[in-house]
Write an enzyme that holds these catalytic residues in place. Sequence first.
Site, PDB file in Angstrom:
ATOM      1  N   CYS A  94      37.751  32.871 130.848  1.00 30.77           N
ATOM      2  CA  CYS A  94      37.517  31.985 129.801  1.00 30.77           C
ATOM      3  C   CYS A  94      38.961  31.960 129.197  1.00 30.77           C
ATOM      4  CB  CYS A  94      36.620  32.735 128.863  1.00 30.77           C
ATOM      5  SG  CYS A  94      37.565  34.141 127.769  1.00 30.77           S
ATOM      6  N   GLU A  95      39.336  30.613 128.567  1.00 25.72           N
ATOM      7  CA  GLU A  95      40.565  30.382 128.083  1.00 25.72           C
ATOM      8  C   GLU A  95      40.961  30.913 126.771  1.00 25.72           C
ATOM      9  OE1 GLU A  95      40.379  26.114 127.931  1.00 25.72           O
ATOM     10  OE2 GLU A  95      39.558  26.134 125.691  1.00 25.72           O
ATOM     11  N   HIS A  97      40.126  34.397 126.084  1.00 27.85           N
ATOM     12  CA  HIS A  97      40.664  35.810 126.648  1.00 27.85           C
ATOM     13  C   HIS A  97      41.117  35.980 127.873  1.00 27.85           C
ATOM     14  CE1 HIS A  97      37.422  35.924 123.205  1.00 27.85           C
ATOM     15  NE2 HIS A  97      38.403  36.812 122.790  1.00 27.85           N
ATOM     16  N   HIS A 163      29.877  36.639 129.859  1.00 27.70           N
ATOM     17  CA  HIS A 163      31.194  36.389 129.811  1.00 27.70           C
ATOM     18  C   HIS A 163      31.836  37.659 129.643  1.00 27.70           C
ATOM     19  CE1 HIS A 163      31.196  31.892 128.921  1.00 27.70           C
ATOM     20  NE2 HIS A 163      30.134  32.156 129.500  1.00 27.70           N
TER      21      HIS A 163
HETATM   22 ZN    ZN Z   1      36.320  34.766 125.847  1.00 28.73          ZN
END
Ligand code: ZN
Length: 203
Positions: A94-95, A97, A163
């Site tokens: 994910c961009e 974290h 996620h």
């Molecule tokens: Zn994230």
Amino acid sequence: MACSTGTEDEDLARGKEPVPQEVQEAIRTLIRWTGDDPAREGLLDTPKRVARAWREYCQGYADDPAIHLTRQFEEVGGYDEIVLLKDIPFQSHCEHHMAPITGKAAIAYLPSRKVVGISKLARVLHGFAQRLQIQERLTAEVAQCIWDNLHPQGVAVVIEAQHGCMTGRGVRTPGVGMVTSRMLGCFLEDSRSRKEVLSLMGY
Ligand code: ZN
């Protein structure tokens, strides 16, 4: 002269990319930030390994995923039904974290004349997944790439993923999956086609 200009441009482009030393230093800083000691024996080679690993996680930046769709076949023996590849496992990050996103995708299209080798659909997925992503954009990019390059009658992409930034931190909710979908062409416009493709996908 033209030759030397080219070299300068290349040097300039290279200059923008961090050198391994910088990357490893950044990782040492991150280790210190966690509270650990980057000089500890077990962590000595970690910056090198992490740098290498991130190159691999993000190797999708190296290619335009559309290249996987350049080889198309017209001989389909009159086949004019849905082509579906499902349960394709993938990993992304994910961009927000840089935490792992792990999940599976189902990719379908209704051909108009042309088809591609079925493994190519997975390659398109990985090409976009191996970047810093959000699941919504990943889903949309895969669908759009197939739509633009294969020109089918319809494309349907459904992605289900977990996620790391939700399961391992923040609200800490392991087991929660996020589902995103993108429908184009007949799957967007015709509810019967959409129902058919979703049921083939198992939804
Ligand atoms: Zn994230």
